[in-house]
Each structure stands twice: as structure tokens, then as C-alpha cells.
Motif scaffolding. Sequence first.
Motif, PDB file in Angstrom:
ATOM      1  N   SER B   9      16.405 -14.452   2.755  1.00  0.00           N
ATOM      2  CA  SER B   9      16.393 -15.675   3.563  1.00  0.00           C
ATOM      3  C   SER B   9      17.043 -15.457   4.933  1.00  0.00           C
ATOM      4  O   SER B   9      17.409 -16.405   5.614  1.00  0.00           O
ATOM      5  N   HIS B  10      17.186 -14.174   5.329  1.00  0.00           N
ATOM      6  CA  HIS B  10      17.548 -13.796   6.699  1.00  0.00           C
ATOM      7  C   HIS B  10      19.001 -14.050   7.084  1.00  0.00           C
ATOM      8  O   HIS B  10      19.306 -14.295   8.254  1.00  0.00           O
ATOM      9  N   GLU B  11      19.909 -14.002   6.098  1.00  0.00           N
ATOM     10  CA  GLU B  11      21.333 -13.926   6.438  1.00  0.00           C
ATOM     11  C   GLU B  11      21.766 -12.449   6.380  1.00  0.00           C
ATOM     12  O   GLU B  11      21.110 -11.619   5.754  1.00  0.00           O
ATOM     13  N   ILE B  24      23.383 -15.023  10.605  1.00  0.00           N
ATOM     14  CA  ILE B  24      21.935 -14.899  10.440  1.00  0.00           C
ATOM     15  C   ILE B  24      21.451 -13.727  11.280  1.00  0.00           C
ATOM     16  O   ILE B  24      22.075 -13.347  12.271  1.00  0.00           O
ATOM     17  N   ALA B  28      15.944 -13.559  12.507  1.00  0.00           N
ATOM     18  CA  ALA B  28      15.999 -15.005  12.269  1.00  0.00           C
ATOM     19  C   ALA B  28      16.217 -15.758  13.571  1.00  0.00           C
ATOM     20  O   ALA B  28      15.513 -16.729  13.880  1.00  0.00           O
ATOM     21  N   LEU B  65      20.887 -22.971   5.744  1.00  0.00           N
ATOM     22  CA  LEU B  65      21.599 -21.695   5.626  1.00  0.00           C
ATOM     23  C   LEU B  65      22.017 -21.528   4.171  1.00  0.00           C
ATOM     24  O   LEU B  65      22.503 -22.478   3.553  1.00  0.00           O
ATOM     25  N   TYR B  66      21.838 -20.307   3.620  1.00  0.00           N
ATOM     26  CA  TYR B  66      22.159 -20.054   2.216  1.00  0.00           C
ATOM     27  C   TYR B  66      23.221 -18.972   2.118  1.00  0.00           C
ATOM     28  O   TYR B  66      23.163 -17.958   2.820  1.00  0.00           O
TER      29      TYR B  66
END
Lengths: 383, 122
Positions: B9-11, B24, B28, B65-66
Motif C-alpha cells: 500500500s506504498h508506505e 509514504i 506514492a 494511510l496504513y
Amino acid sequence: MASTTLTTSAPNLKSSEIRRTPLYDRHVALGGRMVDFGGWDLPQQYTSIRDEHLAVRKAAGLFDVSHMGRFRVTGSDSFDFLQGVVTNDLGRIKSGTAQYNLLCKDDGGIVDDLIVYWGDEAFFIVVNASNREKDLAWMQDHAPTRVQIEDQTFELALIALQGPKAEELMPSRGLQDLPYFGFRTGEVAGVAGMISRTGYTGEDGFEIFLPSDRVGEVWDAILEQGGPSGVLPAGLGARDAARLEAALRLYGNDMDESVNPYEAGLGWAVKLDKGEFVGRGAIAKVRQDGPRRTLIGIKTKPGDIPRHGAVVRGDAGRSGLVTSGTHSFFLGHPIALAMVEVPSFRVGDKVAVEVRGREAEAEVVKLPFYRGSARSAVAAAKS
Amino acid sequence: MAERRYTKSHEWLTVDGKTATVGITDFAQSQLGDVVFLELPAPGRKLSVHESFGVVESVKAASDLYSPVAGRIAAVNDKLAAHPELINSDPYGDGWILKVELAGELPADLMDEAAYKKVAGA
């Protein structure tokens, strides 16, 4: 980060049918972040939307708008044909001037918004890229046999230099005599084309029609000569921010075939007294009865960006939907257009708007959100 | 410098002792465009793996954001409130978002740079 947001614009997922403008290689060389915009591969931004947008407001920004549909209308009945399909009155302009117009259906719904240019030998029409095929078919359906409509979208390139310094920074002579919404043939950086004092940013500026094989030279010359004065190439992001600050409507967001001109706040582009035109009866009835909906402007606190489709609520159960919203770098807070039920909200009213699944505070504000240098061009044309 | 790891998820995160720094990725931020606002949690909050902890608003869209790891938030980058554009200009440096005191092992689904580049289509 929600992966769905990102994968939809990943470069490897682009359709093979995506079109490129004659300036594609230059966009890539300038670091443009290319996105699919209505089937065209165009730069969202080169460096930063903020910087590009502020260049438009303070100096000038150079846009590639070659994706826009361009038609040439010829034949002895061209004037009567166009006058019978557009809402504004072409009888009020003359050769060498352009006019903002709407195409409407019989029920008054807006097919597209467009600019009609009255040339010496033909009328030129610039339409939204996403509506090019629809508009062409629609006009051909309505055109008498003695009128020819030619799609020149792929033969001519179109670039726009927009900003308060546009006149001074155009590599072209005699532009001070060109009024707002006037156009003429002329040379830009030594290349012959058609120069029009129009645009979609709220600023003074020019749209330049050029042969596709020469547009690159002109693009390079404008950037090279204007760079020291603050000219930047500007992408779709800056274009959307600029047009929204100026409250210029975007087809597909702020209006579509279910919206009539009065609801979109475009009654000024409708001239009911000019004679018959497609949609006139339905539009006249809206005018008489009053529109049921209207477009308003709202502002919110920094960070609360109302997005397309967000619900707007006022007191007494009045509600509406956001049609366009963005963060205004120039004003320093988010702004949005919303289509709301009438009786409408008044400037200064507090309303609630849905932002990220909750209700955020918003205030109804006057339109446009920002009035750029285009106004002074209008004043000059009238004086 | 600690090795940077990445999520689908692009972190990104780097680990120094028991503390992870989270942000990120450059991909991203480039996809989001100009970041104008971040909605972030307060220090002290406990996060589980893949838990949504905030929102990044760009000109284009709002994205969740995760958390790539489990732990307790030790610090939030205060500079981002006034300067959200740090996410764009320095995503792996001054644009960091959280520092997390790690609880337990790192998740197995974190990627190294080579694996992430395939995800990001680079």
C-alpha cells in the motif's frame, strides 16, 4: 495508502488506444507526470501543481490543450445553422471575434460548452475533448446538406499562454490591439498560426492554433524566452485549479445533459430573443418558472477538501452535491462548486459538507472565488 | 543507514532498535500529486498491522494511510501540519510521518526495494 487510488493511474495500465499530442515528447522530457485524460496522454504536472498554478497567477503558464476538439464549419448556411444550435447570439459578434456558447438538447440539457470563432472563410469551434465525437455526430445530425463540418483536431495543435504577463511574454507583435475574445492570424516565434485572446484560467492570455509539425518550436521559444520572467509549463492540475478559482464550469463535473444553462449559472450565454434554436422552448420555460437548482461556491477550512459528489446540507433540509472541489493554493483554503436546491443559500450562510465521511464546516462565498487579469482585458476591449 | 522496507500500500519504514520510522514512498507521492493536508493521530495510540491511522489529502484525492507494523506511536512529524509539501519534496527524509515503538516481530509481508519496484511499476 489505499492501493486502489494508485493503481488506477499506474503507467503500465494505460490503454493502448491512448492518444498523444504533438508535444508528447516534450512533456516527457520536461518531467511531466503523464496521465490518461479523456483518452489523451497529458501531463498532470511537471514539477508541482502549486508552482505551476502560481506561475499562471503571477507571470504566465504554458499549457498544451491540443486534446480539445476543433471543428471547421463551412458553407453558405453556416451562420444560420450555428445560430440555430447554439444558445448565445452569434449576431452580436463579427468576423475576428469568438463567443462562449452552449449546445443544448430539446429538453434544455447541456450537450457541451464550446467557443465559436467567426473567421473570414469559416467558423471554428473548440469543444471539450471528452465530447468531441458526440458533438461532431450531434452537429452533423442537425446540419443541412450545404454545411460541412470538418474535424481538424488531429491537424492543428493548440497551446495556451495564460497569465497577467502573457501579452508581454508572447513572442509575437501587436497583441496589445487584440481585444478579449478577439482572434486573428499572426506569427508566434516566427511560425504562422491563429492567435486568440481566450483561455480557461481567469487570467488574460492567448490560445494559439498552430500546425502540428511546427508547434514544438513555438512551445520551446515561449519557455526559453519567458523562463527568466517566471513562465512555466503547466499541467492539467494547475489548469483545473485555475479554472475552478475563476468559477469556470467544467463539463462532466459542473454540468452535463441533465443540467440546463440556468441551473449551471450560464444564463448569460443564453439569448432567448435571438430566434429559434434547439432547446429554446424548454430553456425559456426554465427561465419563466425559475430553475430548481443552482450552482453556488463554498469554502472550507484548510485540509477539508470537498470532492465531487460530496453532500452539502443547509438549514431547513436544503441540500445539494459538490460538483468540483480542490485546494486553492492561491487563496490558501479549499474551494468547491456545488449544485444545490433552490431557494438557494446566500453568501455568508454556514453549511455542512461531507469530507472524508464526516460533516465539515463550510461557508457560502461569492463567485468567482478569484477574479484574475482576464477582467482587465475585458475592460480594455470595451473602452 | 537502516535498510528501507516497503508495503504493497506504498508506505515505507526503517527500523532503528525498537523504533520504526514510517512514511509514504516516492512513487506514492508522485502519484498523489501535491499533498495539501495530513490527518494524523496523536502520539500514544496503539496500532495494529495494516490499521488505518490517517489520511493524506492531495490536490487529486484523499487516501488512507496504513500502518506497516504493530506498536505504539512514539512521535508524529509536527512539521507536516504547516508543511505538507515535505511529503512531495523529501518523502524519505523530512517527509517522514510517524515513529512507532515496535511491538513484536516485523510482519512477513514487508518488501525490499527490488520487490517494491515491481509493485510500483518502476
